[in-house]
Write a protein that holds these residues in place. Structure first.
Motif, PDB file in Angstrom:
ATOM      1  N   THR A  52       0.955  -1.123   0.104  1.00  0.00           N
ATOM      2  CA  THR A  52       0.323  -0.346  -0.521  1.00  0.00           C
ATOM      3  C   THR A  52       0.514   1.139   0.251  1.00  0.00           C
ATOM      4  N   ASP A  53       0.110   2.579  -0.306  1.00  0.00           N
ATOM      5  CA  ASP A  53       0.573   3.436   0.204  1.00  0.00           C
ATOM      6  C   ASP A  53       1.048   4.033   1.288  1.00  0.00           C
ATOM      7  N   THR A  57      -3.544   8.885   8.968  1.00  0.00           N
ATOM      8  CA  THR A  57      -5.006   8.788   9.487  1.00  0.00           C
ATOM      9  C   THR A  57      -4.522   9.241  11.223  1.00  0.00           C
ATOM     10  N   LYS A  85      -7.193  -3.762  -8.413  1.00  0.00           N
ATOM     11  CA  LYS A  85      -8.522  -2.666  -8.933  1.00  0.00           C
ATOM     12  C   LYS A  85      -9.461  -1.931  -8.054  1.00  0.00           C
ATOM     13  N   ARG A  86      -9.193  -2.913  -7.079  1.00  0.00           N
ATOM     14  CA  ARG A  86      -9.844  -2.076  -5.559  1.00  0.00           C
ATOM     15  C   ARG A  86      -9.253  -0.948  -4.568  1.00  0.00           C
ATOM     16  N   LYS A  87      -8.144  -0.586  -5.562  1.00  0.00           N
ATOM     17  CA  LYS A  87      -7.104  -0.553  -4.270  1.00  0.00           C
ATOM     18  C   LYS A  87      -8.425   0.820  -3.475  1.00  0.00           C
ATOM     19  N   PRO A  88      -8.841   1.927  -4.044  1.00  0.00           N
ATOM     20  CA  PRO A  88      -9.822   2.439  -2.887  1.00  0.00           C
ATOM     21  C   PRO A  88     -10.183   1.732  -2.189  1.00  0.00           C
ATOM     22  N   GLU A  89     -11.001   0.546  -2.816  1.00  0.00           N
ATOM     23  CA  GLU A  89     -11.511   0.135  -1.100  1.00  0.00           C
ATOM     24  C   GLU A  89     -10.385  -0.882  -0.269  1.00  0.00           C
ATOM     25  N   ARG A  91      -7.469   1.076   0.902  1.00  0.00           N
ATOM     26  CA  ARG A  91      -7.229   2.374   1.397  1.00  0.00           C
ATOM     27  C   ARG A  91      -8.654   3.028   2.078  1.00  0.00           C
ATOM     28  N   ALA A  92      -9.543   2.684   2.506  1.00  0.00           N
ATOM     29  CA  ALA A  92     -10.386   2.928   2.336  1.00  0.00           C
ATOM     30  C   ALA A  92     -10.997   2.588   3.972  1.00  0.00           C
TER      31      ALA A  92
END
Length: 143
Positions: A52-53, A57, A85-89, A91-92
């Motif tokens: 991950t990046d 937070t 492909k689901r990186k936003p999910e 990350r969330a």
């Protein structure tokens, strides 16, 4: 005398068949896993893991934040592609998981292990094509 031979022969046949069945089914009968984990090469680790990046937070405790990065090992190349492909999910899920912890809960080895397990369970619900094998914290700072 003839009946006795038949009974003895049937007894030995049953014992022989039972012994053979136990030999082939012993792992299932005794509850042992037959499949052993194979060692994964470094190349396979790269092909099946996602970094991950670095994520910053807030924590549940006031005026505290965490800077984290994770390595997520997945069960296959296809699962890795799906996770990318689901990186936003992903990350969330990471942000919401970390934000649920206080600073005190994350201090020490137990806190990191708890974070890894909780995040692994959350990511397991996101990926559909395979499994999350493990989650490792590779960057971790608390403030």
């Amino acid at each position: 005398m003839g009946k006795m031979k038949v009974i003895v022969m049937m007894f030995f046949a049953v014992v022989l068949l039972g012994g053979g069945a136990m030999f082939f089914l012993k792992d299932e009968v005794l509850g042992k896993e037959k499949v052993k984990e194979k060692e994964i090469s470094a190349e396979e680790l790269v092909e099946m893991s996602v970094d991950t990046d670095i994520i910053t937070t807030n924590l549940a405790s006031p005026n505290n934040f965490a800077i984290v990065q994770f390595n997520i090992l997945l069960s296959s190349k296809e699962t890795k592609e799906e996770a990318e492909k689901r990186k936003p999910e992903v990350r969330a899920a990471i942000i919401s998981t970390i934000a649920s912890f206080t600073k005190d809960e994350l201090i020490g080895n137990e806190g990191i292990v708890k974070l890894e397990k909780e995040l692994s369970a959350k990511l397991e619900r996101i990926v559909e094509t395979g499994e999350v094998e493990r989650v490792l914290v590779t960057e971790f700072k608390l403030q």
